[in-house]
Enzyme design. Structure first.
Site: not given
Ligand code: F6P
Length: 348
Positions: A172, A279, A126, A163, A128
């Site tokens: 997640r 990504q 993963t 900015r 993640d």
């Protein structure tokens, strides 16, 4: 004795899947076995669609993103008689073992298949990096590098226009990509599912930095950062509610909501960028090619040893066999010790 090994990739794709496939195929052939690529994740275990994988098929794939056998989010446990049908396919294809490469969902189903009697080995995947049982998953390093490069690019334009740039990255359940890319790009604030911030605190931090003379700011937000903790008030809702076969809501949009709220609160000129699937695309980094290759080789060795119900995992810098059950035991969140480094760097 020659064996026939089935391999499949499930869930979201990830840079490093092809190096894993290559590692498995080369090792399998060195043992005299043959390999069948089961197409499109667990969907292939229902339809039987496959392609044989010979050494020539994997010679050129180490630098390629994606997966040459395709993937899907098909959940066998949700399909009618899914596990039984997968067992029939296993038999019909004459398989002796199945290697399932995937994240929490894919490995959860792999564990169910193993418990139902199939000789199954997993490989943790993963971007993640939130799978328990292993320190790092391949794909994560590539995602962090892509995010870091993107934030570096946003810095120059942010500075020119004075900015605030909000960058939404994947993650997640846990903020590994946000935390690592945030450190590497010296972001001004990092918000993650496990360490969210209220808009008031975030605004105060950015206003303090502005008062101290920094004319721009970079804010990194994990896609899974809860909005409830942000005190956004009425009118700010998650943009999408669609669910996949594993019951996961489609994420994306939290950065935009934060950007609007920040603009309202601080009056700063704010912009939002969602990095999304960028990504997950493209070539894996050297790190992910190496980790993916090593996982592939070790997964095939587990099959050879008939050490089923396991996955190769990185623990204390070494690849060791870990039970597949471990991968389905919740979420590996970013530890407080790592996140305190993030805070020390951005709050100073
Ligand atoms: O699980 C990895 C992941 O990349 C998450 O970070 C993201 O929310 C999800 O997959 C996106 O999935 P899909 O490719 O189905 O949109």
């Amino acid at each position: 004795m020659m064996a026939r090994i089935g391999i499949l990739t499930g869930g979201g794709d990830c840079p490093g899947l092809n190096p894993v496939i290559r590692g498995i195929v080369l090792t399998a052939h060195s043992f005299g076995h043959e390999v069948l690529g089961i197409l499109n994740g667990y969907q292939g275990m229902l339809t039987g669609e496959n392609r044989p994988l010979k050494i020539a098929d994997v010679q050129e794939i180490i630098y390629q993103g994606g997966t040459i056998v395709g993937t899907s989010r098909t959940n066998l446990a949700k399909e009618k008689n899914g596990i039984e049908r997968a067992k029939e396919t296993f038999k019909k294809l004459g398989l002796d073992a199945l290697i399932c490469i995937g994240g929490e969902d894919t490995l959860g189903v792999a564990f169910k298949l193993y418990k139902s009697g199939l000789p199954v080995v997993g490989v943790p995947k993963t971007i993640d990096n939130d799978l328990p049982g292993t320190e790092f998953c391949f794909g994560f390093d590539t995602a962090v590098n892509i995010a870091t490069e993107a934030i570096d690019r946003l810095r120059t334009t942010a500075k020119s226009h004075s900015r605030v740039m909000v960058v939404e990255v994947m993650g997640r359940h846990a903020g590994w990509i946000a935390a690592f890319a945030g450190i590497a790009s010296s972001a001004d604030a990092v918000l993650t599912p496990e360490y969210p911030m209220t808009i008031d605190d975030l605004s105060a931090l950015l206003q303090k930095k502005r008062a101290e003379g920094k004319n721009y700011a970079l804010v990194v937000v994990s896609e899974g950062t809860p909005l409830e903790g942000l005190d956004l008030g009425e009118g700010f809702a998650e943009v999408r509610k669609e669910k996949d076969a594993f019951g996961h809501v489609q994420l994306g949009g939290v950065g935009e909501t934060i950007t609007k709220a920040l603009k309202e609160k601080t009056g700063f000129d704010c912009r939002n960028t969602i990095l999304g699937h960028i990504q997950r695309g493209g070539s894996p980094t050297s790190m992910d090619r190496i980790l993916g290759s090593a996982y592939g080789v070790e997964a095939m060795k587990l099959v050879q040893e008939k050490n089923f119900g396991k996955m190769p995992a990185l623990q204390n810098g070494t690849i060791v066999p870990e039970s597949l059950e471990e991968a389905s035991k919740g979420i590996k969140i970013v530890p407080e010790s790592t996140f305190s480094l993030v805070r020390t760097l951005f709050e100073s």
